[in-house]
Design a protein around this motif. Sequence first.
Motif, PDB file in Angstrom:
ATOM      1  N   GLY A 382       0.797  -1.223   0.000  1.00 41.56           N
ATOM      2  CA  GLY A 382       0.000   0.000   0.000  1.00 41.56           C
ATOM      3  C   GLY A 382       0.825   1.266   0.000  1.00 41.56           C
ATOM      4  O   GLY A 382       2.054   1.244   0.134  1.00 41.56           O
ATOM      5  N   TRP A 383       0.129   2.397  -0.133  1.00 36.64           N
ATOM      6  CA  TRP A 383       0.830   3.678  -0.212  1.00 36.64           C
ATOM      7  C   TRP A 383      -0.118   4.795   0.204  1.00 36.64           C
ATOM      8  O   TRP A 383      -1.337   4.638   0.237  1.00 36.64           O
ATOM      9  N   ILE A 415      -7.586  -0.426  -7.782  1.00 34.26           N
ATOM     10  CA  ILE A 415      -6.974  -0.178  -6.485  1.00 34.26           C
ATOM     11  C   ILE A 415      -8.097  -0.039  -5.461  1.00 34.26           C
ATOM     12  O   ILE A 415      -9.268   0.093  -5.830  1.00 34.26           O
ATOM     13  N   ARG A 416      -7.743  -0.077  -4.198  1.00 32.12           N
ATOM     14  CA  ARG A 416      -8.737   0.070  -3.135  1.00 32.12           C
ATOM     15  C   ARG A 416      -8.270   1.141  -2.158  1.00 32.12           C
ATOM     16  O   ARG A 416      -7.068   1.342  -1.970  1.00 32.12           O
ATOM     17  N   GLN A 417      -9.213   1.813  -1.560  1.00 32.01           N
ATOM     18  CA  GLN A 417      -8.894   2.816  -0.543  1.00 32.01           C
ATOM     19  C   GLN A 417      -9.210   2.232   0.827  1.00 32.01           C
ATOM     20  O   GLN A 417     -10.269   1.656   1.048  1.00 32.01           O
ATOM     21  N   VAL A 418      -8.264   2.383   1.753  1.00 33.64           N
ATOM     22  CA  VAL A 418      -8.441   1.905   3.120  1.00 33.64           C
ATOM     23  C   VAL A 418      -8.039   3.036   4.062  1.00 33.64           C
ATOM     24  O   VAL A 418      -7.571   4.091   3.638  1.00 33.64           O
ATOM     25  N   GLY A 423      -5.836   7.272  10.498  1.00 28.35           N
ATOM     26  CA  GLY A 423      -7.152   7.688  10.024  1.00 28.35           C
ATOM     27  C   GLY A 423      -7.135   8.345   8.654  1.00 28.35           C
ATOM     28  O   GLY A 423      -8.196   8.622   8.089  1.00 28.35           O
ATOM     29  N   ASN A 424      -5.955   8.609   8.113  1.00 30.65           N
ATOM     30  CA  ASN A 424      -5.869   9.233   6.795  1.00 30.65           C
ATOM     31  C   ASN A 424      -6.009   8.180   5.698  1.00 30.65           C
ATOM     32  O   ASN A 424      -5.829   6.984   5.924  1.00 30.65           O
ATOM     33  N   PHE A 427      -4.008   3.684   0.116  1.00 35.74           N
ATOM     34  CA  PHE A 427      -4.444   2.909  -1.034  1.00 35.74           C
ATOM     35  C   PHE A 427      -3.700   1.577  -1.069  1.00 35.74           C
ATOM     36  O   PHE A 427      -2.542   1.491  -0.664  1.00 35.74           O
ATOM     37  N   THR A 428      -4.382   0.553  -1.563  1.00 32.63           N
ATOM     38  CA  THR A 428      -3.755  -0.755  -1.700  1.00 32.63           C
ATOM     39  C   THR A 428      -4.119  -1.342  -3.052  1.00 32.63           C
ATOM     40  O   THR A 428      -5.057  -0.901  -3.715  1.00 32.63           O
ATOM     41  N   MET A 429      -3.368  -2.357  -3.422  1.00 34.64           N
ATOM     42  CA  MET A 429      -3.602  -3.080  -4.666  1.00 34.64           C
ATOM     43  C   MET A 429      -3.444  -4.565  -4.350  1.00 34.64           C
ATOM     44  O   MET A 429      -2.526  -4.942  -3.608  1.00 34.64           O
TER      45      MET A 429
END
Length: 798
Positions: A382-383, A415-418, A423-424, A427-429
């Motif tokens: 993630g990033w 991609i997905r947002q987590v 709490g910010n 993104f992950t893949m």
Amino acid sequence: MEEIFSFGIWLRRRRKALDLTQAELAQRIPCATITIRRIEADDLRPSLEIAERLATCLDIPQTERSAFLAAARAERSVDTLPQPVSLSLEKASGQPLSVRRTNVPFPFTNFVGRASERAELTSLILANRLVTLIGMGGSGKTRLALQLSSDALANFADGVWFVDLSPIRDGGFVAQAIANALDMRKLAEREMLAALCAQLQSKHMLLILDNCEHVLSACAAVANDLLNQCSDLHLLVTSREALYLLGEHVYPILPLATPTAHDADSLDDLMRVESVRLFYERARAVQPKFAVTHDNAHAIAEICRRLDGLPLAIELAAVHVRRFTPQALLERLAEPLTVLVDGPRNLPARQQTLRTTIDWSYRLLDADERRLFARLGIFVGGWTLPAAKAVCNRAGDLHLPLETGLASLLDKSLIRQVEGWDGNERFTMLETLQSYALERLIDSAEAEQAYWDYAEYYLSLAEQAEGALTEGVATDWVRLLDQEYENLRAALIWAFDGIDAARIERALRLSSALWRFWWIRGYVYEGLRWLSRALEQPEVNHYPHMCANLSYGSGVLMRMHGDLDQASHYLNASLELWMALNDRYRIALTLNSLGVLLFNQSEYDRARKFFEESLLLYQELGEANRVAMALNNLANIAFEQGHLQQAATQYHEALRLLEGDHANKRTIALIKNNLGEVARLSKEYTQAAMLLHEGLTLHLELNDIENILYGLNNIVEIAIDQGQNPLAVQVLGAADALYEHSGAARSPVLAQDYERQVTALRQKLPESAFELAWSQGRSATLDELITDAIHSILQQSP
């Protein structure tokens, strides 16, 4: 009329009422005609899968399906079924219904999992006129839609109809594809959509539009017209991106749940995990004797985790159990896009390998989206948005704002947002997508520059963290490094694999910056490997400050590992370098660490000299946090020599120096642990437990392995004092697991405690009770065990 006294007779009557021959019914199941003939002759009971398909083909209402399935399987009398003639074959208007109420193809495999999603989606479909399933390719959208068609069929008077849009390349043919699926091919092509709306205006049906992403705009336009003009029409859409229409209910289809670290310890728990169940079912299809056993459970669990729970990937992997054991298959999954090929021939071509499935999505991106997607493949685990800006658009060569590009990839399910630890947004893949994206990056001419930008970003992050960890402002930085650790490790691997001096210099700086994190987190084995590799580089001698820091870190980790001779060697080497550099702060730091090393060997007089020397330097430098640590260490000597009051006084003096926002929480926690030990020896168990709980709570917050282990030892001593022997063994078991996992070693003093504790507890408990408590402790969740232990101690205290 023939009397109904068996399921076979009931089935024959129902089939004839629908004007179906045995061959026609068999074709719809699908199965052999002789299978229907034998079921109707009561020579064969249908399998549960065939019974479910029969229920759909025979228009069994949802409210009566459970009774039908039970009767079909001989679990209930056929008398519980209504008479076939009582099942209405006509509308209220008296007009006959078409016998054929669906064109949905019957799946060749049973459906696994997603029970809660099915129930929720069935309700959504009935209550709303437009529901869109979105998810990446291979997530199981189409298969779920087919299952939902069966679940919902009885609720739509005019049936459920399936439209496969994947072959369509021109959006202008979407309406034609719908008409073809509904057997309305004679509609005038020029006004196809208007004619289609007219035909469906009075129909109460569910229309499934499958694979809309490549003709999204056209699908949205057609769906909008159909919904506006056909009041009883419901649409179920599958796509990698939503239609963005008013009233649309978007339902993300996530990968299947994957096993946790402990699921593989129990076969029952493992088989309840959806991804494992899918792997098992598909493996049995190609290898009927396949079973999940204790020998292959961990490999199967890791396969499902490695494939991110992605249904298509799992199904493609399961096929290979014909040739490989799960253990051998796991080894080959280092390159999943190469292994996961040769899917069933009756799958669409785009789903016969994982690579072609992802290719399908990749080709739908525009040029800038493709470049961004490929560059994002460099991230592992993630990033954040700042990381993406630094690595993916440092030169500003993307012709779209980065936020816009990320939003587009999110919309397309690539991609997905987590939520990050703070709490910010993060993104992950999926790992399979990341492998593909990285291939695209390497195939381009941009990989080398991307890796430089990647290493620079994470080096800067690590060096900022090092400063904070050195000063003791640690908690947030430890969490941040935890979150980014896979990226930091990948940057280290890349930097060390280079041959040019610039890359090696980045590797040395990263290693130097991360050793405190490795120490606090208890990554002893890994930390020592990286530090050893760094010190072996000839270039390290060009950077005396860095060489000193690497040697110092090696000394601290060697002490934690239990190799005290090597620890002394590295610490003395670093002291020489600090003295040559006249770095008084780090001279004091190293003197203190040499004192700790001697303290661990019970050489208290020699240790005191090092602590006192470091204390003077810290006082001259005005370093309150470090002065407090030196006082704590001097108090430890007083404690070991039996001067409890002197030790308590020095501990409290050290705590007074640690008041304020910038106080070192790690030192505060350590001193409270020590005061807890003083209270224990004074038999003040309530105070001891409260102090230990405060200290351990802080250590757990930091995941400070070395000091967690020290606190656990104190809990064991109190439990033994109170006669809570099973509790003491549980805590010993938990500590043992933590030592094993981290690579830390007991200091000589703690090793003596351990031998004494184990010997005493084995004498007090039967062997079976000891082993049970030990096993419970090793498998326990650490924070819960500590909380329960403190609570138990407080209950036993007067």
